[in-house]
Design a protein around this motif. Structure first.
Motif, PDB file in Angstrom:
ATOM      1  N   GLU A 126      -6.290  -1.413  10.025  1.00  0.00           N
ATOM      2  CA  GLU A 126      -5.927  -1.055   8.640  1.00  0.00           C
ATOM      3  C   GLU A 126      -5.997   0.465   8.545  1.00  0.00           C
ATOM      4  O   GLU A 126      -7.079   1.049   8.647  1.00  0.00           O
ATOM      5  CB  GLU A 126      -6.915  -1.689   7.667  1.00  0.00           C
ATOM      6  CG  GLU A 126      -6.544  -1.530   6.197  1.00  0.00           C
ATOM      7  CD  GLU A 126      -5.335  -2.364   5.786  1.00  0.00           C
ATOM      8  OE1 GLU A 126      -4.205  -1.852   5.900  1.00  0.00           O
ATOM      9  OE2 GLU A 126      -5.536  -3.532   5.386  1.00  0.00           O
ATOM     10  N   ALA A 127      -4.837   1.093   8.339  1.00  0.00           N
ATOM     11  CA  ALA A 127      -4.828   2.555   8.383  1.00  0.00           C
ATOM     12  C   ALA A 127      -5.841   3.138   7.401  1.00  0.00           C
ATOM     13  O   ALA A 127      -6.643   4.010   7.757  1.00  0.00           O
ATOM     14  CB  ALA A 127      -3.428   3.067   8.088  1.00  0.00           C
ATOM     15  N   SER A 128      -5.794   2.681   6.175  1.00  0.00           N
ATOM     16  CA  SER A 128      -6.772   3.154   5.199  1.00  0.00           C
ATOM     17  C   SER A 128      -7.218   2.008   4.296  1.00  0.00           C
ATOM     18  O   SER A 128      -8.387   1.667   4.221  1.00  0.00           O
ATOM     19  CB  SER A 128      -6.158   4.277   4.339  1.00  0.00           C
ATOM     20  OG  SER A 128      -6.877   4.431   3.141  1.00  0.00           O
ATOM     21  N   GLY A 129      -6.230   1.406   3.627  1.00  0.00           N
ATOM     22  CA  GLY A 129      -6.562   0.507   2.534  1.00  0.00           C
ATOM     23  C   GLY A 129      -6.703   1.362   1.285  1.00  0.00           C
ATOM     24  O   GLY A 129      -7.153   2.517   1.343  1.00  0.00           O
TER      25      GLY A 129
ATOM     26  N   HIS B 169       1.554   5.662   8.203  1.00  0.00           N
ATOM     27  CA  HIS B 169       0.758   4.684   7.448  1.00  0.00           C
ATOM     28  C   HIS B 169       0.352   3.467   8.257  1.00  0.00           C
ATOM     29  O   HIS B 169      -0.194   2.525   7.675  1.00  0.00           O
ATOM     30  CB  HIS B 169       1.527   4.199   6.223  1.00  0.00           C
ATOM     31  CG  HIS B 169       1.737   5.243   5.183  1.00  0.00           C
ATOM     32  ND1 HIS B 169       0.846   5.484   4.171  1.00  0.00           N
ATOM     33  CD2 HIS B 169       2.739   6.132   5.015  1.00  0.00           C
ATOM     34  CE1 HIS B 169       1.295   6.460   3.408  1.00  0.00           C
ATOM     35  NE2 HIS B 169       2.448   6.877   3.902  1.00  0.00           N
ATOM     36  N   THR B 170       0.687   3.428   9.509  1.00  0.00           N
ATOM     37  CA  THR B 170       0.278   2.242  10.271  1.00  0.00           C
ATOM     38  C   THR B 170       0.372   2.507  11.770  1.00  0.00           C
ATOM     39  O   THR B 170       1.196   3.306  12.210  1.00  0.00           O
ATOM     40  CB  THR B 170       1.160   1.019   9.916  1.00  0.00           C
ATOM     41  OG1 THR B 170       0.647  -0.134  10.572  1.00  0.00           O
ATOM     42  CG2 THR B 170       2.608   1.192  10.342  1.00  0.00           C
TER      43      THR B 170
ATOM     44  N   ASP C 227       6.038   7.881   5.514  1.00  0.00           N
ATOM     45  CA  ASP C 227       6.301   7.174   6.765  1.00  0.00           C
ATOM     46  C   ASP C 227       7.655   7.616   7.345  1.00  0.00           C
ATOM     47  O   ASP C 227       8.260   8.574   6.855  1.00  0.00           O
ATOM     48  CB  ASP C 227       6.208   5.652   6.603  1.00  0.00           C
ATOM     49  CG  ASP C 227       5.588   5.045   7.875  1.00  0.00           C
ATOM     50  OD1 ASP C 227       4.378   4.815   7.904  1.00  0.00           O
ATOM     51  OD2 ASP C 227       6.325   4.861   8.870  1.00  0.00           O
TER      52      ASP C 227
ATOM     53  N   VAL D 140      -3.984   8.566   7.215  1.00  0.00           N
ATOM     54  CA  VAL D 140      -4.373   8.334   5.827  1.00  0.00           C
ATOM     55  C   VAL D 140      -5.861   8.003   5.632  1.00  0.00           C
ATOM     56  O   VAL D 140      -6.283   7.694   4.522  1.00  0.00           O
ATOM     57  CB  VAL D 140      -3.477   7.254   5.191  1.00  0.00           C
ATOM     58  CG1 VAL D 140      -2.072   7.793   4.976  1.00  0.00           C
ATOM     59  CG2 VAL D 140      -3.431   5.978   6.033  1.00  0.00           C
TER      60      VAL D 140
ATOM     61  N   GLY E 141       0.789  -1.238   0.000  1.00  0.00           N
ATOM     62  CA  GLY E 141       0.000   0.000   0.000  1.00  0.00           C
ATOM     63  C   GLY E 141       0.818   1.284   0.000  1.00  0.00           C
ATOM     64  O   GLY E 141       0.532   2.212  -0.771  1.00  0.00           O
ATOM     65  N   LEU E 142       1.833   1.332   0.836  1.00  0.00           N
ATOM     66  CA  LEU E 142       2.607   2.568   0.967  1.00  0.00           C
ATOM     67  C   LEU E 142       3.314   2.938  -0.337  1.00  0.00           C
ATOM     68  O   LEU E 142       3.324   4.103  -0.749  1.00  0.00           O
ATOM     69  CB  LEU E 142       3.597   2.379   2.115  1.00  0.00           C
ATOM     70  CG  LEU E 142       4.711   3.365   2.356  1.00  0.00           C
ATOM     71  CD1 LEU E 142       4.942   3.516   3.850  1.00  0.00           C
ATOM     72  CD2 LEU E 142       5.986   2.903   1.704  1.00  0.00           C
TER      73      LEU E 142
ATOM     74  N   GLN F 123       5.115  -3.687   6.902  1.00  0.00           N
ATOM     75  CA  GLN F 123       4.761  -3.258   8.247  1.00  0.00           C
ATOM     76  C   GLN F 123       5.411  -4.109   9.321  1.00  0.00           C
ATOM     77  O   GLN F 123       4.757  -4.562  10.260  1.00  0.00           O
ATOM     78  CB  GLN F 123       3.245  -3.256   8.410  1.00  0.00           C
ATOM     79  CG  GLN F 123       2.605  -2.399   7.323  1.00  0.00           C
ATOM     80  CD  GLN F 123       1.129  -2.283   7.485  1.00  0.00           C
ATOM     81  OE1 GLN F 123       0.662  -1.903   8.549  1.00  0.00           O
ATOM     82  NE2 GLN F 123       0.384  -2.596   6.467  1.00  0.00           N
TER      83      GLN F 123
ATOM     84  N   ASN G 243      -6.553   8.753   1.864  1.00  0.00           N
ATOM     85  CA  ASN G 243      -5.885   8.241   0.662  1.00  0.00           C
ATOM     86  C   ASN G 243      -6.797   8.282  -0.564  1.00  0.00           C
ATOM     87  O   ASN G 243      -8.021   8.369  -0.443  1.00  0.00           O
ATOM     88  CB  ASN G 243      -5.475   6.770   0.888  1.00  0.00           C
ATOM     89  CG  ASN G 243      -4.222   6.622   1.726  1.00  0.00           C
ATOM     90  OD1 ASN G 243      -3.878   5.532   2.151  1.00  0.00           O
ATOM     91  ND2 ASN G 243      -3.498   7.702   1.960  1.00  0.00           N
TER      92      ASN G 243
ATOM     93  N   TYR H 191      -3.634  -9.380  10.631  1.00  0.00           N
ATOM     94  CA  TYR H 191      -4.669  -8.380  10.929  1.00  0.00           C
ATOM     95  C   TYR H 191      -5.639  -8.186   9.754  1.00  0.00           C
ATOM     96  O   TYR H 191      -6.755  -7.730   9.919  1.00  0.00           O
ATOM     97  CB  TYR H 191      -4.037  -7.046  11.357  1.00  0.00           C
ATOM     98  CG  TYR H 191      -3.634  -6.110  10.232  1.00  0.00           C
ATOM     99  CD1 TYR H 191      -4.576  -5.278   9.622  1.00  0.00           C
ATOM    100  CD2 TYR H 191      -2.317  -6.038   9.771  1.00  0.00           C
ATOM    101  CE1 TYR H 191      -4.219  -4.418   8.595  1.00  0.00           C
ATOM    102  CE2 TYR H 191      -1.951  -5.186   8.756  1.00  0.00           C
ATOM    103  CZ  TYR H 191      -2.906  -4.378   8.166  1.00  0.00           C
ATOM    104  OH  TYR H 191      -2.547  -3.535   7.144  1.00  0.00           O
TER     105      TYR H 191
HETATM  106  C1  6GP Z   1      -0.219   0.825   4.415  1.00  0.00           C
HETATM  107  C2  6GP Z   1      -1.451   0.620   5.266  1.00  0.00           C
HETATM  108  O1  6GP Z   1      -1.437  -0.653   5.854  1.00  0.00           O
HETATM  109  C3  6GP Z   1      -2.692   0.755   4.385  1.00  0.00           C
HETATM  110  O2  6GP Z   1      -3.832   0.676   5.183  1.00  0.00           O
HETATM  111  C4  6GP Z   1      -2.649   2.079   3.657  1.00  0.00           C
HETATM  112  O3  6GP Z   1      -3.707   2.160   2.752  1.00  0.00           O
HETATM  113  C5  6GP Z   1      -1.345   2.236   2.904  1.00  0.00           C
HETATM  114  O4  6GP Z   1      -0.249   2.111   3.796  1.00  0.00           O
HETATM  115  C6  6GP Z   1      -1.203   3.580   2.221  1.00  0.00           C
HETATM  116  O5  6GP Z   1      -1.401   4.609   3.146  1.00  0.00           O
HETATM  117  N1  6GP Z   1       0.993   0.767   5.221  1.00  0.00           N
HETATM  118  C7  6GP Z   1       2.118   0.265   4.706  1.00  0.00           C
HETATM  119  O6  6GP Z   1       2.155  -0.245   3.589  1.00  0.00           O
HETATM  120  C8  6GP Z   1       3.330   0.376   5.534  1.00  0.00           C
HETATM  121  O7  6GP Z   1       4.333  -0.186   5.216  1.00  0.00           O
HETATM  122  C9  6GP Z   1       4.486   1.416   7.278  1.00  0.00           C
HETATM  123  O8  6GP Z   1       3.293   1.169   6.598  1.00  0.00           O
END
Ligand code: 6GP
Length: 823
Positions: free
Chosen positions: A662-665, A367-368, A329, A445, A128-129, A282, A474, A563
């Motif tokens: 889940e921060a956003s998805g 992001h988390t 991040d 996010v 996601g990030l 993560q 996001n 999760y």
């Molecule tokens: C992800 C989050 O898990 C996801 O919910 C979100 O949509 C995405 O970031 C973009 O914001 N987090 C990561 O991939 C990560 O490595 C440190 O976070």
């Protein structure tokens, strides 16, 4: 928008399409040394790629001079990961020449799709990030916001996943093995990046004590640019990815002793810095090499930023008016002490002036909230690798804590929670605290996630800096994630409401009344079916399994993580299996359940869940009673190009994480934009998706974030659910007793134990029954195709908010303080 329409009128002229065929032939010979009469697809793909790229270089240079001429403020998006996937179709889409190109390629004897398949994904990210960073670059340049992505050109991207006997196996992703036609390598630009050594003091000519970093080991950073065309191509920007080169200095004493290999060793080792992407999603793997990669990115990038800035300015005092740096991040958060070091040690500023510049330059996105992902580095490691930065971090912290102590006198607990240095268990640097202290704005996010940051993870900071922590929900780019990946649906949408939607996604709302039009519903359903057929063919090729496009396509594609609860989905599949076995003539909605996603190579439990999916699939797919009603498959090597096939074909999108985690998805957004209905928890951006599409058009179930937190506090007993729910009990017993692993009965005991004996941290047991009920509602609705299709249309129609154009505009106006150029 007018820009786009104008462009498409004279697109043949602008991009010299009449010459494209000749250019492809010319590049076959001149660049690739191939005979154009050969019919090698790979060569033709490359020749096409070069011929497309060269059409953008002019526009790119013009964009760069526009930026200079207007003295525009630039955005620098610093990210250890970008996940662009393939470039060819994206270039063609954003240039508006897909159809023209298809014809030209046909004249050469190929289909555009077969040449597209020759391209290897650029997998320079985990999930996601990284994908978010790529969507944001597309949206920045498409909206004329001057900006660049800065990252690392890993030789090996995210590993290639294959499934062998049901298990994940990792192979290295040597994605540039045959070259990459999109790269523009700047062989003549090299920056020196320093490591190790020590910090020493000296007196400058005015008698002031100053610091310098000496006795360092140096590595060179070489930039490689990949162009990013904006939609309509009035602007073209780039990502600048760094690659490590050994410095020219040899270890002379080794040479003199005749130890040639010894002298070369250091050179070879230094090039390792950019060899491989860490494949953890993560999860912090606190390796020295990773910290080196982070500083390598930051040091090279800041030399480049200051070089560009100083071409047009004489003093660094106005840096924050010309430069906005977004930290994706905490991975690049070492940029904060690095800029302090440059401003003080190299440019001679005092602390206060330097700090003011710093904190007006940086912003940080979290992001988390997963604790295992929060970065901390041992003080002795960081101090050894970057001794001067460690000194600066201590000083940042000393001054910061002085401020906190003045606001909250006597609150020593608070001081130790907020300190950039964690004391317990050996001193470590808390990168999130550093990032918050050194940034003017911190954002989450999605609304729920930002709220959790304010009231949970970063609560102390929110009390101290009440306006610093904010939300930017996001988004995803509608160019790649609808226009490019779903031509059937895009065509229908454009025929119905015109082409503006792809630059103004809110326009999709005009589809709402069409949901009541049965002819439109039929056309919508036909587009979906066409995509499902295409995916079925792909599945047949990939895993030699036939799937029926007339069944409900139920999809969960994302990184494998506890999760995210792929296991809950499996529990539903097993329950359906049991129901069919108990009553083979039962009237059930036929489903095809598809999974995809990589597990971090060291994440045992996630890998075991992949195995479980495959074993359940084996049992289910071989059962005669089940045939035609339930099929399960795990598609190996989920990546961007696979997502482009999967997303358009989904009926149901599984977004079932434990609420609050889940921060956003962003997969949730892509699926709904392509007309899938979501089954999900009130987590991340699902909450906002529900607000947009309406609670009646989404299947929401399960515990809410505050209930999860409350249950964790008050004591949660998963066994209670096991004891009170016979269907659940049966599922668990099948997993635990080896029903799916007859040759190795105990294989899945760790899965069973994690729920039954180790506290079920992600609360699957509590959410099982509500999930089963939500799935029953899905089944019932799917039988009423008219209603299903209506809701599918309403989902897509109401996704306007989730365009990354909107997100980027919020960053631009609210955080970066930049305006689109030419407005
Ligand atoms: C992800 C989050 O898990 C996801 O919910 C979100 O949509 C995405 O970031 C973009 O914001 N987090 C990561 O991939 C990560 O490595 C440190 O976070």
């Amino acid at each position: 928008m007018s820009r786009v329409c104008k462009m498409s009128k004279n697109v043949r002229e602008v991009f010299r399409l009449d010459e494209l065929k000749d250019d492809i032939r010319r590049n076959m010979v001149a660049l690739l040394g191939n005979d154009p009469r050969s019919k090698r697809k790979f060569s033709y793909y490359n020749a096409l790629a070069y011929s497309v790229r060269e059409r953008l270089v002019d526009l790119w240079m013009r964009t760069q001079s526009d930026y200079y001429d207007s003295m525009a403020k630039r955005v620098y998006y610093l990210s250890m990961e970008f996940l662009p996937g393939r470039f060819l179709m994206n270039y063609l889409t954003n240039m508006g020449i897909v159809d023209e190109c298809r014809e030209i390629v046909a004249e050469l004897g190929f289909s555009l799709e077969e040449l597209e398949e020759e391209e290897w994904d650029a997998g320079l990210g985990n999930g996601g990030l990284g994908r978010l960073a790529s969507c944001y670059l597309d949206s920045m340049v498409s909206q004329n916001i001057p900006g660049y992505g800065y990252g690392i050109l890993y030789d090996y991207g995210i590993f290639y996943q294959s499934i062998v006997n049901g298990n994940q196996e990792e192979r290295c992703d040597n994605w540039r093995r045959h070259g990459c036609p999109w790269e523009i390598t700047r062989l003549d630009t090299l920056y020196e990046v320093k490591f190790y050594g020590r910090s020493e003091t000296y007196y400058d000519s005015d008698g002031n004590v100053r610091f310098r970093w000496v006795d360092t080991e140096n590595v060179m950073a070489m930039p490689c640019d990949i162009l990013i065309p904006g939609y309509g191509c009035s602007h073209v920007s780039n990502m600048r990815l760094w690659t490590a080169q050994s410095s020219r200095e040899f270890n002379l004493s080794d040479f003199n002793r005749g130890d040639y290999i010894g002298a070369m060793h250091g050179k070879v080792m230094s090039e390792n810095i950019t060899k491989v992407l860490y494949p953890n999603d993560q999860f912090l793997q606190g390796m020295e090499l990773r910290l080196k990669q982070q500083y390598f990115l930051v040091s090279a990038t800041f030399q480049d930023i200051l070089r560009r800035y100083l071409k047009q300015h004489t003093s660094l005092a106005a840096l924050p008016e010309a430069v906005a740096v977004q930290l994706n991040d905490t991975h690049p958060a070492i940029a904060i002490p690095e800029l302090m070091r440059l401003l003080m040690d190299v440019y001679g500023m005092g602390w206060d002036v330097a700090w003011d510049i710093c904190t007006r330059t940086f912003a940080y996105t979290n992001h988390t909230v997963l604790p295992e992902a929060l970065e901390t580095w041992p003080v002795d490691l960081l101090g050894r690798l970057l001794p001067r930065h460690m000194q600066i971090i201590y000083e940042i912290n000393r001054r910061f804590l002085e401020g906190v102590a003045a606001t909250f006198p006597g609150d020593t607990e608070r001081l130790s929670r907020m300190s950039v240095i964690q004391e317990e268990g050996g001193q470590r640097v808390r990168m999130a605290n550093l990032a918050i202290v050194g940034s003017h704005t911190v954002n989450g996010v999605a609304a729920l996630h930002s709220n959790i940051l304010q009231t949970g993870l970063f609560r102390d900071f929110h009390e101290y800096y009440p306006r610093k922590i904010r939300n930017v929900t996001n988004g995803v780019t509608p160019r790649r994630w609808l226009m490019q990946c779903n031509p059937a649906l895009s065509r229908l949408i454009t025929q119905s409401i015109g082409p503006e939607w792809c630059c103004n996604l809110e326009k999709l709302r005009e589809l709402v009344p069409l949901a009541e039009d049965s002819a439109f519903r039929d056309a919508w359903a036909r587009a979906k079916l066409e995509n499902k057929r295409l995916l079925s063919r792909y599945v047949l090729r990939k895993v030699q399994m036939g799937i029926n496009p007339n069944t409900l396509f139920d999809m969960q594609f994302k990184r494998m993580h506890e999760y995210k609860r792929q296991l809950l989905n499996v529990m539903h599949v097993i329950s359906l299996f049991n129901r069919i076995k108990d009553n083979p003539s039962a009237d059930i909605t036929p489903r095809t359940v598809l999974f995809g996603g990589k597990a971090a190579p060291g994440y045992y439990q996630a890998k075991l869940i992949i195995r479980l999916i495959n074993e359940v699939a084996r049992v289910v797919n071989a059962d005669a009673d089940v045939a035609g009603r339930l099929r399960v498959a795990f598609l190996p090597n989920y990546c961007i190009s696979q997502a482009e096939k999967v997303v358009p074909a989904a009926d149901l999108s599984e977004q079932i994480s434990t609420a609050g985690m889940e921060a956003s998805g962003t997969g949730n957004m892509k699926f709904a934009l392509n007309g899938a209905l979501t089954i999900g928890t009130l987590d991340g951006a699902n909450v906002e998706i529900m607000e947009e599409v309406g609670a009646e058009n989404i299947f929401i179930f399960g515990l809410k974030a505050h209930e999860v937190a409350e249950k964790r506090r008050s004591g949660y007993n998963p066994r209670e659910f096991y004891e009170n729910d016979a269907e659940l009990r049966r599922v668990m017993d099948m997993i635990g007793s080896g029903f799916f692993s007859p040759d190795e009965r105990g294989l899945f005991s760790p899965v069973y134990d994690s729920l039954m004996h180790h506290g079920d941290y992600y609360m699957l047991m509590a959410d099982y029954r509500p999930y089963m009920e939500a799935q029953a509602a899905v089944d019932a609705l799917y039988l009423d195709q008219d209603q299903w299709v209506r809701k599918s249309i309403l989902n897509a129609a109401n996704m306007g908010k989730f365009s990354s154009d909107r997100s980027v505009m919020e960053y631009a106006r609210g955080i970066w303080h930049v305006e689109p150029l030419g407005k």
